[in-house]
Design a protein around this motif. Structure first.
Motif, PDB file in Angstrom:
ATOM      1  N   PRO A  85       0.839  -1.168   0.119  1.00 30.11           N
ATOM      2  CA  PRO A  85       0.192  -0.012  -0.061  1.00 30.11           C
ATOM      3  C   PRO A  85       0.811   1.309  -0.129  1.00 30.11           C
ATOM      4  O   PRO A  85       0.164   2.258  -0.101  1.00 30.11           O
ATOM      5  CB  PRO A  85      -0.926  -0.220   1.285  1.00 30.11           C
ATOM      6  CG  PRO A  85      -0.093  -0.752   2.163  1.00 30.11           C
ATOM      7  CD  PRO A  85       0.791  -1.912   1.078  1.00 30.11           C
ATOM      8  N   LEU A  86       2.209   0.924   0.009  1.00 28.15           N
ATOM      9  CA  LEU A  86       3.058   2.236   0.142  1.00 28.15           C
ATOM     10  C   LEU A  86       3.447   2.666  -1.196  1.00 28.15           C
ATOM     11  O   LEU A  86       3.854   1.837  -1.806  1.00 28.15           O
ATOM     12  CB  LEU A  86       4.186   2.067   1.034  1.00 28.15           C
ATOM     13  CG  LEU A  86       5.398   2.833   1.300  1.00 28.15           C
ATOM     14  CD1 LEU A  86       4.762   3.959   2.218  1.00 28.15           C
ATOM     15  CD2 LEU A  86       6.503   2.117   2.033  1.00 28.15           C
ATOM     16  N   SER A  87       3.487   3.782  -1.263  1.00 29.72           N
ATOM     17  CA  SER A  87       4.052   4.535  -2.584  1.00 29.72           C
ATOM     18  C   SER A  87       5.011   5.498  -2.418  1.00 29.72           C
ATOM     19  O   SER A  87       4.845   6.487  -1.493  1.00 29.72           O
ATOM     20  CB  SER A  87       2.928   5.361  -3.446  1.00 29.72           C
ATOM     21  OG  SER A  87       3.407   5.978  -4.274  1.00 29.72           O
ATOM     22  N   VAL A  88       6.252   5.447  -2.752  1.00 31.67           N
ATOM     23  CA  VAL A  88       7.438   6.352  -2.337  1.00 31.67           C
ATOM     24  C   VAL A  88       7.703   6.931  -3.847  1.00 31.67           C
ATOM     25  O   VAL A  88       8.201   6.399  -4.700  1.00 31.67           O
ATOM     26  CB  VAL A  88       8.776   5.371  -1.773  1.00 31.67           C
ATOM     27  CG1 VAL A  88       9.872   6.402  -1.559  1.00 31.67           C
ATOM     28  CG2 VAL A  88       8.133   4.804  -0.616  1.00 31.67           C
TER      29      VAL A  88
ATOM     30  N   TYR B 281       2.954   8.121   0.033  1.00 33.19           N
ATOM     31  CA  TYR B 281       1.452   7.839   0.257  1.00 33.19           C
ATOM     32  C   TYR B 281       1.188   6.221   0.777  1.00 33.19           C
ATOM     33  O   TYR B 281       2.127   5.521   0.748  1.00 33.19           O
ATOM     34  CB  TYR B 281       0.753   7.886  -1.096  1.00 33.19           C
ATOM     35  CG  TYR B 281       0.785   9.309  -1.768  1.00 33.19           C
ATOM     36  CD1 TYR B 281       0.028  10.186  -1.641  1.00 33.19           C
ATOM     37  CD2 TYR B 281       1.867   9.395  -2.633  1.00 33.19           C
ATOM     38  CE1 TYR B 281       0.150  11.351  -1.998  1.00 33.19           C
ATOM     39  CE2 TYR B 281       1.914  10.814  -3.064  1.00 33.19           C
ATOM     40  CZ  TYR B 281       0.954  11.745  -2.865  1.00 33.19           C
ATOM     41  OH  TYR B 281       1.313  13.089  -3.546  1.00 33.19           O
ATOM     42  N   ILE B 282       0.264   6.314   1.558  1.00 36.98           N
ATOM     43  CA  ILE B 282      -0.108   4.939   2.046  1.00 36.98           C
ATOM     44  C   ILE B 282      -1.588   4.905   1.687  1.00 36.98           C
ATOM     45  O   ILE B 282      -2.631   5.580   2.270  1.00 36.98           O
ATOM     46  CB  ILE B 282      -0.067   4.586   3.620  1.00 36.98           C
ATOM     47  CG1 ILE B 282       1.541   4.362   3.823  1.00 36.98           C
ATOM     48  CG2 ILE B 282      -0.839   3.391   3.902  1.00 36.98           C
ATOM     49  CD1 ILE B 282       2.078   3.916   4.940  1.00 36.98           C
ATOM     50  N   ASP B 283      -1.869   3.770   0.554  1.00 37.03           N
ATOM     51  CA  ASP B 283      -3.461   3.866   0.394  1.00 37.03           C
ATOM     52  C   ASP B 283      -4.027   5.151  -0.131  1.00 37.03           C
ATOM     53  O   ASP B 283      -4.943   5.300  -0.020  1.00 37.03           O
ATOM     54  CB  ASP B 283      -4.026   3.207   1.443  1.00 37.03           C
ATOM     55  CG  ASP B 283      -4.017   1.832   1.936  1.00 37.03           C
ATOM     56  OD1 ASP B 283      -3.555   0.899   0.743  1.00 37.03           O
ATOM     57  OD2 ASP B 283      -4.204   1.440   3.030  1.00 37.03           O
TER      58      ASP B 283
ATOM     59  N   LEU C 191       3.336  12.983   5.471  1.00 39.78           N
ATOM     60  CA  LEU C 191       4.075  13.917   5.607  1.00 39.78           C
ATOM     61  C   LEU C 191       5.440  13.716   6.399  1.00 39.78           C
ATOM     62  O   LEU C 191       5.376  13.321   7.678  1.00 39.78           O
ATOM     63  CB  LEU C 191       3.648  15.270   6.197  1.00 39.78           C
ATOM     64  CG  LEU C 191       2.433  15.697   5.514  1.00 39.78           C
ATOM     65  CD1 LEU C 191       1.812  17.238   6.297  1.00 39.78           C
ATOM     66  CD2 LEU C 191       2.932  16.174   4.033  1.00 39.78           C
ATOM     67  N   LEU C 192       6.587  13.524   5.788  1.00 39.59           N
ATOM     68  CA  LEU C 192       7.792  13.155   6.281  1.00 39.59           C
ATOM     69  C   LEU C 192       8.817  14.417   6.308  1.00 39.59           C
ATOM     70  O   LEU C 192       8.652  15.131   5.265  1.00 39.59           O
ATOM     71  CB  LEU C 192       8.341  12.081   5.455  1.00 39.59           C
ATOM     72  CG  LEU C 192       7.778  10.737   5.278  1.00 39.59           C
ATOM     73  CD1 LEU C 192       8.541   9.778   4.486  1.00 39.59           C
ATOM     74  CD2 LEU C 192       7.349  10.232   6.617  1.00 39.59           C
ATOM     75  N   THR C 193       9.955  14.229   7.123  1.00 37.40           N
ATOM     76  CA  THR C 193      10.808  15.420   7.098  1.00 37.40           C
ATOM     77  C   THR C 193      11.821  14.830   6.036  1.00 37.40           C
ATOM     78  O   THR C 193      11.795  13.711   5.415  1.00 37.40           O
ATOM     79  CB  THR C 193      11.885  15.405   8.512  1.00 37.40           C
ATOM     80  OG1 THR C 193      12.403  14.020   8.701  1.00 37.40           O
ATOM     81  CG2 THR C 193      10.710  15.540   9.511  1.00 37.40           C
ATOM     82  N   ALA C 194      12.820  15.415   5.747  1.00 39.68           N
ATOM     83  CA  ALA C 194      13.582  15.352   4.679  1.00 39.68           C
ATOM     84  C   ALA C 194      14.515  14.273   4.926  1.00 39.68           C
ATOM     85  O   ALA C 194      14.665  13.258   4.124  1.00 39.68           O
ATOM     86  CB  ALA C 194      14.682  16.669   4.646  1.00 39.68           C
TER      87      ALA C 194
END
Ligand code: CA
Length: 229
Positions: free
Chosen positions: A139-142, A150-152, A157-160
């Motif tokens: 379900p994870l998209s990088v 994205y998940i599903d 929101l991630l830090t650098a």
């Protein structure tokens, strides 16, 4: 290419003036905040240069609070060169640091290096890589091009640094990466610190991904990325 907007947080007027003047001449757009409170109230920047010695707040608290409201890279400006501070800075969510007194050239080089790692802040002369399709892991998209995760279908929101860590683990799903490998690939050599730094970032990444199982610890070795069963 968009102009990179830099927020300079520095209470020393003479340093601030020369940095603003120099960076503007280099083609950056610079806003200056002289206090921690002004820094926390600022908006619309791509990167932060943060002096640690501020009159109204501890720069480390400013860093921690900025990190909760922006994923823009933070470069700490510090007069203290001890490793303790560097490592602490990293754990507070800073992306890099530069020790005073620094040369202007060194500062620009550091800004460009950090900028190259964030697509939203393209810097002059830093060619963007060829577009790469988003990688799907269950379900994870990088997406390395936009640095979005994205998940599903819901954006995470991630830090650098969290993104860099996830992207590094995702280069070989299921493979175990040692803490040393992770430090070498995700952090610059001069950020080299205790491996507990990696553990701290793994912990925050797991939390944001919504499941502890995404990043599995292999005792005495390191970590691997795998979709939860
Ligand atoms: Ca200061």
């Amino acid at each position: 290419m968009n102009v990179v907007r830099i927020l300079l947080v520095e209470d020393d007027r003479s340093i601030a003036n020369s940095v603003v003047e120099g960076l503007t001449a280099e083609g950056f757009s610079v806003d200056h905040a002289g206090t921690g409170a002004a820094a926390l109230a600022a908006t619309g920047y791509d990167m932060v240069l943060l002096d640690l010695g501020l009159p109204d707040m501890d720069g480390r608290d400013v860093c921690r609070q900025l990190r909760t409201r922006t994923s823009a890279p933070i470069i700490m400006l510090t007069a203290r060169a001890e490793e303790f501070d560097r490592v602490l800075g990293l754990e507070l969510g800073a992306d890099d640091y530069i020790t005073k007194p620094f040369s202007f050239r060194e500062l620009v080089a550091r800004i460009r290096a950090v900028g190259r790692r964030t697509v939203d802040a393209p810097t002059e002369g830093a060619a963007l890589d060829e577009p790469v399709a988003a990688q799907r892991i269950g379900p994870l998209s990088v997406d390395p091009r936009t640095r979005r995760v994205y998940i599903d279908g819901d954006e995470v929101l991630l830090t650098a640094k969290e993104f860099d860590l996830l992207a590094f683990l995702a280069t070989d799903v299921g493979a175990v990466r040692t803490r040393t490998e992770i430090l070498e690939n995700v952090w610059d050599a001069h950020w080299y610190g205790p491996t507990k730094t990696v553990d701290a970032h793994v912990a925050s990444l797991r939390k944001k991904l919504g499941s502890h199982e995404w990043i599995q610890a292999v005792r005495g070795v390191g970590f691997r990325l795998e979709p939860p069963a």
